[in-house]
Design an enzyme around this catalytic site. Sequence first.
Site, PDB file in Angstrom:
ATOM      1  N   LYS A   1       7.160   0.580   5.629  1.00 57.74           N
ATOM      2  CA  LYS A   1       6.739  -0.145   4.430  1.00 57.74           C
ATOM      3  C   LYS A   1       7.994  -0.484   3.640  1.00 57.74           C
ATOM      4  O   LYS A   1       8.729   0.392   3.200  1.00 57.74           O
ATOM      5  CB  LYS A   1       5.797   0.709   3.590  1.00 57.74           C
TER       6      LYS A   1
ATOM      7  N   LYS B   1       4.543  -3.317   7.121  1.00 64.84           N
ATOM      8  CA  LYS B   1       4.126  -4.023   5.904  1.00 64.84           C
ATOM      9  C   LYS B   1       5.351  -4.450   5.108  1.00 64.84           C
ATOM     10  O   LYS B   1       6.229  -3.615   4.908  1.00 64.84           O
ATOM     11  CB  LYS B   1       3.266  -3.059   5.085  1.00 64.84           C
TER      12      LYS B   1
HETATM   13  C1  PBG Z   1       0.787   1.106  -3.134  1.00 64.59           C
HETATM   14  C2  PBG Z   1       0.404  -0.099  -2.345  1.00 64.59           C
HETATM   15  C3  PBG Z   1       0.952  -1.370  -2.544  1.00 64.59           C
HETATM   16  C4  PBG Z   1       0.301  -2.235  -1.677  1.00 64.59           C
HETATM   17  C5  PBG Z   1      -0.620  -1.484  -0.961  1.00 64.59           C
HETATM   18  N1  PBG Z   1      -0.530  -0.137  -1.372  1.00 64.59           N
HETATM   19  C6  PBG Z   1       1.957  -1.845  -3.524  1.00 64.59           C
HETATM   20  C7  PBG Z   1       3.234  -1.150  -3.651  1.00 64.59           C
HETATM   21  O1  PBG Z   1       3.692  -0.423  -2.792  1.00 64.59           O
HETATM   22  O2  PBG Z   1       3.829  -1.357  -4.708  1.00 64.59           O
HETATM   23  C8  PBG Z   1       0.600  -3.705  -1.599  1.00 64.59           C
HETATM   24  C9  PBG Z   1      -0.376  -4.549  -0.929  1.00 64.59           C
HETATM   25  C10 PBG Z   1      -0.223  -6.000  -1.169  1.00 64.59           C
HETATM   26  O3  PBG Z   1       0.741  -6.490  -1.785  1.00 64.59           O
HETATM   27  O4  PBG Z   1      -1.111  -6.726  -0.709  1.00 64.59           O
HETATM   28  N2  PBG Z   1       0.674   2.321  -2.552  1.00 64.59           N
END
Ligand code: PBG
Length: 334
Positions: A204, A257
């Site tokens: 991520k 992601k």
């Molecule tokens: C936070 C989380 C995020 C997303 C999913 N879970 C945002 C972040 O890490 O700040 C983002 C998903 C998206 O942008 O569609 N745990």
Amino acid sequence: MSQKLNLPIRPRRNRKNAAVRGLSRETVLAPEDLIYPLFIHEDESDHPIESMPGCHRWSLKGLVKEVGEAYQVGVRAVVFFPKIEDDLKTSKGEECFNPGGLVPRAIQAVKEAYPDVVVITDVALDPYNADGHDGLVMEGDDGELKILNDETVNILCQQALCHANAGADIVSPSDMMDGRVGAIREALDGAGHKDVSILSYTAKYASAYYGPFRGALDSAPKAGDKKTYQMDPANSREALREADLDVAEGADMLMVKPAGPYLDIVRLIRDTFDVPLAAYQVSGEYLMIKSAAKDGWIDEEKVMMESLIGIKRAGADMILTYFAKDVAARLTFP
Ligand code: PBG
């Protein structure tokens, strides 16, 4: 003037009509590949999300109805993201393991209405944490914010257990703390939840593509950024290192992601590991397509399909996408 070429090999023959192209197609997208992310809140009514046109924050009733509509077109997996009331947010985010909280009730409501829908939950503290970070925050002597790893992992285990107790099929840690997959596995097994799976956000990235999502949940970090836990967009070897650990710690599925700008990472992990792989087409990727289509610059439906087939072709077995219901409808009723 006509020119005669001596070409025994003509790749265009395999593209000569729709049926031949169908026979030759290498990658197929199906409704069962899709995971539908849904926003929920503590309210009787459903609210459109301004930063994500076409998406809503659902009431529990609205949620069950939306899952039902997605079900009709073949979607069989959903993941929930809660907007937590400000007065429930604390520095330790204890609301994340409240058995009467919003997420456990959403799990129960959906499982009751659609027992064969796979319910996935996000495990991380940012919606619950007054600081908007995925972990517990401590201010160091130098005034720098520190995100505490091991203390956070303890709370994530309680959160995962709370979701499993409520009936979640898969828990999905999105926090990027070290060691959380192993700790959550142990906590789940210790409580008899040996059949609850872990879909780990393995790679991520600290991405600006999450902007519209944080707007949807009002979950942006109050101070600092997420670069001490989410990955540097410049790195790919590091993704393999994370994947190695997640697999060793017992992750059932891995995730990359965002998806579109990280297709090389999808391919790399697909080629190196044997566990199923998910990719998350995040809010910014979604919004870019929506906004360009709104002004008529691109054809929304075609770009939506092409963006997803690209992610599948790169090696994703499953895709989280806000387009899930629309895509599935198109695939089911072309
Ligand atoms: C936070 C989380 C995020 C997303 C999913 N879970 C945002 C972040 O890490 O700040 C983002 C998903 C998206 O942008 O569609 N745990």
